[in-house]
Design a protein around this motif. Structure first.
Motif, PDB file in Angstrom:
ATOM      1  N   THR A 170      -3.950  -2.770   7.241  1.00 22.28           N
ATOM      2  CA  THR A 170      -3.671  -2.398   8.630  1.00 22.28           C
ATOM      3  C   THR A 170      -4.919  -2.213   9.476  1.00 22.28           C
ATOM      4  N   ARG A 184      -4.258   0.546   2.350  1.00 23.29           N
ATOM      5  CA  ARG A 184      -3.753   0.670   3.722  1.00 23.29           C
ATOM      6  C   ARG A 184      -4.782   0.153   4.725  1.00 23.29           C
ATOM      7  N   LEU A 215      -4.531   4.341  -2.261  1.00 20.25           N
ATOM      8  CA  LEU A 215      -3.623   4.106  -1.141  1.00 20.25           C
ATOM      9  C   LEU A 215      -4.411   3.939   0.147  1.00 20.25           C
ATOM     10  N   TRP A 259       0.814  -1.219   0.000  1.00 18.69           N
ATOM     11  CA  TRP A 259       0.000   0.000   0.000  1.00 18.69           C
ATOM     12  C   TRP A 259       0.850   1.273   0.000  1.00 18.69           C
ATOM     13  N   GLU A 260       2.035   1.206   0.614  1.00 17.90           N
ATOM     14  CA  GLU A 260       2.870   2.412   0.674  1.00 17.90           C
ATOM     15  C   GLU A 260       3.361   2.840  -0.699  1.00 17.90           C
ATOM     16  N   ASP A 261       3.392   1.915  -1.649  1.00 20.60           N
ATOM     17  CA  ASP A 261       3.860   2.231  -3.002  1.00 20.60           C
ATOM     18  C   ASP A 261       2.715   2.574  -3.950  1.00 20.60           C
TER      19      ASP A 261
END
Length: 282
Positions: A178, A174, A170, A161-163
């Motif tokens: 999480t 995320r 995103l 997700w960070e990319d």
């Protein structure tokens, strides 16, 4: 001591389907993932999502929707919370089911609508650390040649997700990875998840027809067949039936102990499965 209420999270396929029956959320997710502004969404499987049942699992789609009732676009959106062997064949299967449903007997192929099959995966399905995999049919000899069949497959990798590009995509990935609702879309989804969990009758139905055991057994069968093929190439024979019986015994022990999370790990992680075999003496 008060018994802790069981919660169904967004990554549960039944919860995913229920949340996505909120047309506003469904439109937002389609926009985030595909960049398409769906004016109106017509649900083709809402009843099976709102009335969970183990029957018909083989053709149950998490979210099966058509845009605006016009037949110009159809969407199959699937939650994939555990690592799935042979994901490509699952794409193929769902595409086939979708096309059969969308083309009435006697209609010509040009009546097939543009279609999108999307898997939201909590594990990286292909191991390249990409947040999104666009899987299109092309010609090997002429890579720039597109088949033009108007069908599109996407696998989303929540672990990366960070990319992902910024914005709602995103935020969605995320949240799926999480559970943190930090953006407008994820907060909207989390509110819908909370409302659904207040429907205790529905939550009990979801738990009663949980597909964890069924899916775990199916993955074990597939992995067993793959292992057998590899073993034959090396001149060895694997005891598939014995392995399946052993896993079924492990699943029964874990369910009886209320260790559903351990069962999910055993289904996707061979090392963890071996640990549990030794722990429980199976």
């Amino acid at each position: 001591m008060q018994k802790r209420r069981r919660r169904v999270d967004f990554t549960n396929s039944w919860m995913f389907g229920r949340v996505m029956t909120d047309e506003s959320i469904c439109r937002d997710v389609i926009r985030a993932v595909l960049g398409i502004e769906a004016v109106r969404v017509e649900y083709l499987n809402a009843e099976q999502v709102l009335e969970p049942s183990p029957e018909g699992h083989g053709v149950r789609m998490d979210v099966y929707a058509r845009e605006g009732g016009s037949g110009e676009r159809v969407y199959d959106l699937e939650m994939q919370a555990q690592r799935e062997p042979l994901l490509g064949k699952r794409f193929r299967y769902y595409q086939a089911v979708l096309d059969v449903r969308e083309l009435p007997a006697g209609d010509d192929y040009d009546r097939l609508p543009e279609s999108f099959v999307v898997f939201l995966c909590s594990q990286d399905p292909f191991g390249y650390d990409l947040p999104v995999y666009h899987l299109e049919r092309r010609c090997d000899e002429v890579p720039e040649l597109r088949l033009g069949d108007a069908s599109h497959w996407l696998a989303l990798n929540a672990r990366a997700w960070e990319d992902a590009p910024g914005g709602d995509l995103l935020d969605l990935l995320r949240y799926a990875q999480t559970g943190k609702a930090l953006g407008s879309l994820s907060r909207k989804i989390e509110a819908a998840v909370g409302r659904a969990n207040e429907d205790r009758e529905w939550v009990d139905k979801v738990w009663s027809v949980s597909t964890i055991v069924e899916n775990a057994a199916r993955r074990e069968r597939i992995n067993g067949r793959i292992a057998c093929e590899e073993a034959r190439e090396e001149g060895r024979q694997e005891g598939r039936e014995e392995g399946s019986a052993r896993f079924a015994a492990l699943a029964s022990r874990l369910i009886g102990a209320g260790r559903v999370d351990d069962l999910a790990q055993a289904a996707s992680d061979p090392a963890r499965r071996d640990e549990l075999f030794r722990e429980l003496g199976v």
